[in-house]
Motif scaffolding. Sequence first.
Motif, PDB file in Angstrom:
ATOM      1  N   THR A   1       1.199  -0.816   0.233  1.00 61.19           N
ATOM      2  CA  THR A   1       0.452  -0.051   0.104  1.00 61.19           C
ATOM      3  C   THR A   1       0.645   1.034  -0.429  1.00 61.19           C
ATOM      4  OG1 THR A   1      -1.847   1.337   0.980  1.00 61.19           O
ATOM      5  CG2 THR A   1      -0.599  -0.151   2.409  1.00 61.19           C
TER       6      THR A   1
ATOM      7  N   GLU B   1     -13.980   5.035  -1.099  1.00 63.64           N
ATOM      8  CA  GLU B   1     -13.621   6.375  -1.011  1.00 63.64           C
ATOM      9  C   GLU B   1     -14.780   6.778  -0.625  1.00 63.64           C
ATOM     10  OE1 GLU B   1     -13.803   7.572  -5.122  1.00 63.64           O
ATOM     11  OE2 GLU B   1     -13.517   4.872  -5.332  1.00 63.64           O
TER      12      GLU B   1
ATOM     13  N   THR C   1      -6.046  -1.466   3.953  1.00 70.44           N
ATOM     14  CA  THR C   1      -5.025  -2.553   4.385  1.00 70.44           C
ATOM     15  C   THR C   1      -4.230  -3.075   5.497  1.00 70.44           C
ATOM     16  OG1 THR C   1      -4.510  -1.747   1.819  1.00 70.44           O
ATOM     17  CG2 THR C   1      -2.755  -2.946   2.873  1.00 70.44           C
ATOM     18  N   GLU C   2      -4.032  -1.845   5.892  1.00 75.55           N
ATOM     19  CA  GLU C   2      -3.346  -1.702   7.404  1.00 75.55           C
ATOM     20  C   GLU C   2      -4.449  -2.652   7.950  1.00 75.55           C
ATOM     21  OE1 GLU C   2      -3.568   0.544   5.249  1.00 75.55           O
ATOM     22  OE2 GLU C   2      -1.007   1.120   4.958  1.00 75.55           O
TER      23      GLU C   2
ATOM     24  N   ASP D   1      -6.346   9.092   8.353  1.00 77.49           N
ATOM     25  CA  ASP D   1      -7.813  10.062   7.841  1.00 77.49           C
ATOM     26  C   ASP D   1      -8.650  10.843   8.709  1.00 77.49           C
ATOM     27  OD1 ASP D   1      -8.203   8.627   4.374  1.00 77.49           O
ATOM     28  OD2 ASP D   1      -7.819   6.551   6.263  1.00 77.49           O
TER      29      ASP D   1
ATOM     30  N   PHE E   1     -16.612  11.432   6.711  1.00 76.90           N
ATOM     31  CA  PHE E   1     -15.047  11.376   6.418  1.00 76.90           C
ATOM     32  C   PHE E   1     -14.991  12.772   5.660  1.00 76.90           C
ATOM     33  CE2 PHE E   1     -12.035  10.819   2.531  1.00 76.90           C
ATOM     34  CZ  PHE E   1     -10.977   9.843   3.854  1.00 76.90           C
TER      35      PHE E   1
ATOM     36  N   LEU F   1      -4.771   3.556  -4.698  1.00 79.28           N
ATOM     37  CA  LEU F   1      -4.014   4.755  -3.288  1.00 79.28           C
ATOM     38  C   LEU F   1      -2.821   4.912  -3.829  1.00 79.28           C
ATOM     39  CD1 LEU F   1      -4.274   4.191   0.523  1.00 79.28           C
ATOM     40  CD2 LEU F   1      -5.974   5.552  -1.415  1.00 79.28           C
TER      41      LEU F   1
HETATM   42  C1  WT7 Z   1      -7.747   4.128   2.706  1.00 74.60           C
HETATM   43  C2  WT7 Z   1      -7.360   2.919   2.290  1.00 74.60           C
HETATM   44  C3  WT7 Z   1     -10.102  -1.722   2.089  1.00 74.60           C
HETATM   45  C4  WT7 Z   1     -10.809  -0.581   1.819  1.00 74.60           C
HETATM   46  C5  WT7 Z   1      -9.891  -0.565   0.441  1.00 74.60           C
HETATM   47  C6  WT7 Z   1      -8.887   0.396  -0.049  1.00 74.60           C
HETATM   48  C7  WT7 Z   1      -9.990   5.218   1.607  1.00 74.60           C
HETATM   49  C8  WT7 Z   1     -11.136   3.518   2.289  1.00 74.60           C
HETATM   50  C9  WT7 Z   1     -13.125   4.686   2.546  1.00 74.60           C
HETATM   51  C10 WT7 Z   1     -14.735   5.459   2.888  1.00 74.60           C
HETATM   52  C11 WT7 Z   1     -13.738   7.300   2.545  1.00 74.60           C
HETATM   53  C12 WT7 Z   1     -12.177   5.616   2.288  1.00 74.60           C
HETATM   54  C13 WT7 Z   1      -9.175   6.162   3.412  1.00 74.60           C
HETATM   55  C14 WT7 Z   1      -8.332   4.744   3.327  1.00 74.60           C
HETATM   56  N1  WT7 Z   1     -11.259   5.046   2.421  1.00 74.60           N
HETATM   57  N2  WT7 Z   1     -12.817   3.731   2.448  1.00 74.60           N
HETATM   58  N3  WT7 Z   1     -15.326   4.271   3.176  1.00 74.60           N
HETATM   59  N4  WT7 Z   1     -14.091   6.594   2.398  1.00 74.60           N
HETATM   60  N5  WT7 Z   1     -13.019   6.727   2.489  1.00 74.60           N
HETATM   61  O1  WT7 Z   1      -7.545   0.537   0.542  1.00 74.60           O
HETATM   62  O2  WT7 Z   1      -6.154   0.628  -0.104  1.00 74.60           O
HETATM   63  O3  WT7 Z   1      -5.573   0.397   2.037  1.00 74.60           O
HETATM   64  O4  WT7 Z   1      -6.953   2.315   1.160  1.00 74.60           O
HETATM   65  O5  WT7 Z   1      -9.127   4.312   1.402  1.00 74.60           O
HETATM   66  O6  WT7 Z   1      -8.773   6.772   3.185  1.00 74.60           O
HETATM   67  O7  WT7 Z   1      -7.458   5.299   3.887  1.00 74.60           O
HETATM   68  P1  WT7 Z   1      -6.503   0.927   1.038  1.00 74.60           P
END
Ligand code: WT7
Length: 567
Positions: A206, A326, A351-352, A433, A445, A459
Amino acid sequence: MTNIGNYEEKYRSFDWSQAREILGYKEGDFLNIGYYCSDRICEQGKQDKLALIWEGMDGTVKKYTFDDIRVLSNTYADYLRSLGVRPGDRVCIFMDKIPDLYISALGILKLGAIAQPLFSAFGPESLITRLENAETKVVLTTKKHASKVRKIKADLPALEKVVIVEGEPKKLEDWEALFNLETAEKGEQFESFAADLETPSLLHYTSGTTGQPKGALHVHSSIFAQHVTAKWVLDLRDDDVYWCTADPGWVTGTSYGIIGPWSLGVTQCVLDAGFTAERWYKFIQDHKVTVWYSAPTAIRMLMKQGSEIVKRFDMSSLRYLTSVGEPLNAEAVHWSKEAYGLPFHDTFWQTETGSIVISNYPGMEIKPGSMGKPFPGIEATVLDLKTHEPVVESGKVGLIALKPGWPSMFRQYWRNEEVYKSKFDKGWYICGDRASIDKDGYYWFVGRDDDVINTGGHLVGPFEIESALLEHPAVAESAAVGKPDEVNMEVVKAFVALKPGFEPSDDLELDIMNFIRKKLSPLAMPQEIEFVSSLPKTRSGKIMRRVLRAKEWGEDLGDISTLVEDE
Ligand code: WT7
């Protein structure tokens, strides 16, 4: 009735030992995700139930029962063992969403090795940073993608074998091998590696603000959290046909595209074809999809096609819709209610975190635009931006933070202890976030707290893009930021200062764009390049992406002279 029942009551009474019970795990049992997602489902009498319905680009459909998945993942495990793969070794899966991807993932886990899925659209540069860091031993790929691995093989001393599981190149390199799941000798029995709770399982890369991507390492006990969230958040039941649109190159595609549904013995379907609204709706109609887990960018793309087209398909099988990746804007929730008769339920995680941590639950009132509330067993808050103390006033923006300790939390960033440590403060894991919590406990958010670009739910790290830009002969320095986009929320924009002797032109812009697309991926490709004579910097010479980003979003940063100081 919903699986979760009353959310508030569950939140009060839940502890993670209940997740073990729900999975049927007892103290002292071995815990192997590969076994739990196939052998164990067969032992429960569901050997003939469909596990996977796969549809390819050309319309071919392939179906696999849980017993097929059990035997075929054994077959992969046997084969990998014959190559010398041992517990703890990293095996990369680099292919489109073909059945082998899902099956080999379980095979790798059965062997006790670590599965490292990488998005098949990655170019050689994106690959090398991740394979080098993980010291990956074997890459499983297809003819279509093998050439990208060939380009970098010489620079990867730890990489012993590249296995081509579909298609046949004219000539094989001596470190390449062919494997065909259909003709391979089947592994009727395989004794899964006796993993324990802390045995590493998956390594997902990530992006962060600084440095190259980080490998979030997960362990086999993540299944406790993935199992119970798939049950309570996605509301998966025995008779569901579930569709997770995510690619297992990203964590959603493994946590909820492999482990969650299969540990519950639920039938899932996969569409390995590009997006069109017609194709997606027909897929739902043909396979009678009941539960759908998708992403806001996809929903916005469907919205753009309008609700008339929805009426041409029979989507009456759908009963529950969820989304991740998102911000899910309120408009998308309203639209889906109107178009499909069902609202999308937002889920937030990373991811974490390995599993959903904040969400809208079945049966709980949705506030459109809000991410919902913490999952039972997850203690969450928002922390003051400066002091990192929990914010007490409702509605005040802070950093989303979680109390460490849930089973699917990442255990480390691979070979990067320093950055791992930097994610924690005052006993909290800080997600990176910003959000606020309203008086009813719903999370709203606000945005990321760093420079990471979220394009269509993926990301991308600015540093990775900027490093690749520097390899272009014309680029002296650069900054990559997110700029607003109607569908993808953000797309990459690059500011570029040219080396002496180069002049800005449309051709050069196109050339740089393609350079990044090929090296990294289409996601990382800047949609716009602005040629500048210099970039705004702090006194110590750090590029101030924040200033450039604010301009794109029409935000006022106030007096930027203060930013010039290093933090
Ligand atoms: C980041 C994590 C694990 C799911 C896929 C992405 C953003 C994730 C939302 C949401 C607004 C969100 C954040 C987060 N994000 N879900 N429901 N509303 N933002 O995993 O690639 O590790 O990304 O995605 O910024 O930190 P990832």
